[in-house]
Design an enzyme around this catalytic site. Structure first.
Site, PDB file in Angstrom:
ATOM      1  CG  HIS A 145      36.452  24.046  37.393  1.00 32.46           C
ATOM      2  ND1 HIS A 145      36.723  24.324  36.077  1.00 32.46           N
ATOM      3  CD2 HIS A 145      37.603  23.537  37.901  1.00 32.46           C
ATOM      4  CE1 HIS A 145      37.975  23.996  35.797  1.00 32.46           C
ATOM      5  NE2 HIS A 145      38.535  23.527  36.882  1.00 32.46           N
ATOM      6  CG  ASP A 377      48.314  47.260  37.451  1.00 33.99           C
ATOM      7  OD1 ASP A 377      47.789  47.665  38.495  1.00 33.99           O
ATOM      8  OD2 ASP A 377      49.115  47.940  36.780  1.00 33.99           O
TER       9      ASP A 377
END
Length: 432
Positions: A145, A377
């Site tokens: 993070h 995608d």
């Protein structure tokens, strides 16, 4: 779930010569952990070789993901890109079961098999490509993070998918830290001690935090779907009782906070605090482009007494959230940046590092809405059919995730102790 690792590869840094990238104050404030997320795709999907080749190419534009933590000549924390210990870990694996047997993706300890281990992970970016018996694919990705926040990692994942499909990457990520320079002279206008960072020299009884821990087996992760119709009714119910017009996030954050408070059965006068991450890209003036890659998030902390929160209904809860979120702007973010300049040689420790794995009576609500995750995608003709954290061993965390169901809406992860989770399930969709 039977998962068999078939290969392990290290993608080296795209930079041939080591380069230092300073950690900003926002990087240092971010959680010191790897975040593990799963993305599931129905068959047919692109071949592993094409996905890995695209990852190698896209990392040229995201070099800090291949870095390692270090310190510069002044002893300050930084990232070293192109060093011998950097690179990204890529694992290929097969799963004996069918993907449909695990949908919808609800966080589970078993899902930890779908990504490399996060404890003492050597690489800041780790990827595991899991091929299921049916041809379905789950990409398990873990990233540290302190390299990037949610918006940055979403941009990375969208760009990676474009690279697989041969679509131009536009716009490219931005790394210019000049927007985050302190003012001259620096001006710390707000008190960041005890809220953002632990006081450097606290007075007796000024800052005391007793972390609370529970056995991870006592913590339950639940996933709830809220349809567009439910959200519309909830907002209509809230707006009818107020002159304010609340956003979906303000309304649902207040709703979840109030319902969790009811489920926990807190004492009437017990204080409860919500931690809400706020993206600074548009709040800083001048605003930063959405493509800024790194961390640029601070937390705000709405507070209330349990009885007042419950009796005030969702309209009161949403109002408290709204007031806190809208109060933080350019001045607060600039004050935070200047704090780093004033105390640049000091070890600033975020307050949350004193927390255990039980946040009660407090909680945190994060939103992944608006990141474009539902547009990911990876080609091949298959569709994204699941987005989920693998497993959250922390009580009191809730995350809003874009839903991939036919009706739209959104999904909400709620992590609670099992004794409270049972009560929350009963009231999770009640407008009372």
């Amino acid at each position: 779930m039977e998962v068999k690792v078939t290969s392990t590869t290290i993608l080296t840094s795209p930079l041939s010569q080591p380069s230092e990238v300073p950690l900003t104050i926002f990087d240092r404030f971010a959680l010191n952990i790897h975040v593990a997320v799963l993305y599931a795709f129905t068959p047919p999907t692109s071949a592993n070789a094409d996905i890995i080749s695209a990852l190698s190419k896209i990392l040229v534009h995201f070099p800090t993901l291949t870095a390692n933590f270090s310190t510069n000549s002044h002893g300050r924390p930084c990232l070293t890109v192109g060093g011998p210990d950097g690179g990204a870990l890529v694992v290929e694996a097969t799963v004996s079961s069918k993907l449909e047997d695990h949908l919808p993706l609800t966080p589970s300890p078993d899902f930890r098999l779908l990504h490399p281990g996060v404890n003492d992970a050597k690489h800041l970016l780790q990827v595991q490509l899991n091929r299921f018996q049916c041809g379905g694919l789950v990409i398990g990705i873990t990233n540290h993070h302190r390299v990037a926040d949610g918006q940055s990692m979403s941009s990375f994942f969208l760009a990676w998918g474009k690279m697989v499909r041969g679509v131009p990457i536009d716009p490219l990520p931005v790394y210019d830290q000049s927007w985050l320079k302190p003012r001259d002279p620096p001006l710390v206008q707000f008190n960041h001690w005890g809220t953002d960072f632990i006081p450097l020299s606290p007075q007796p009884n000024e800052f005391k935090a007793t972390p609370v821990y529970a056995d991870p087996s006592e913590i339950t992760n639940m996933l709830f779907h809220y349809s567009p119709e439910f959200i519309m009714r909830l907002k209509a119910h809230t707006n009818k009782l107020s002159t304010e017009k609340y956003t979906t996030f303000e309304t649902l954050a207040g709703y979840i906070w109030r319902k969790v408070t009811i489920a926990r059965q807190l004492d009437d006068e017990e204080s409860t605090m919500l931690s809400v991450p706020v993206n600074g890209r548009r709040r800083l003036q001048p605003p930063l482009p959405p493509e800024f890659f790194g961390n640029l998030v601070l937390d705000v902390y709405p507070k209330a007494k349990a009885r007042a929160l419950i009796e005030g209904g969702v309209v009161k809860a949403a109002g408290i959230v709204r007031k806190a979120v809208r109060a933080i702007g350019n001045d607060y973010f600039r004050s935070f940046i200047d704090l780093a300049e004033v105390y640049k040689d000091k070890n600033l420790v975020p307050c949350y590092e004193t927390d255990g794995n039980v946040l009660s009576p407090n909680m945190e609500v994060d939103s992944w809405l608006g990141f474009g995750l539902d547009e990911i995608d990876f080609g091949g003709g298959g569709k994204l059919c699941g987005i989920s954290l693998t497993w959250v061993p922390f009580e009191g965390l809730s995350i809003f995730i874009p839903s991939l169901s036919q009706d739209g809406g959104l999904d909400v992860l709620v992590s609670l102790l099992e004794k409270d989770a049972a009560r929350f399930r009963e009231i999770s969709h009640s407008l009372d």
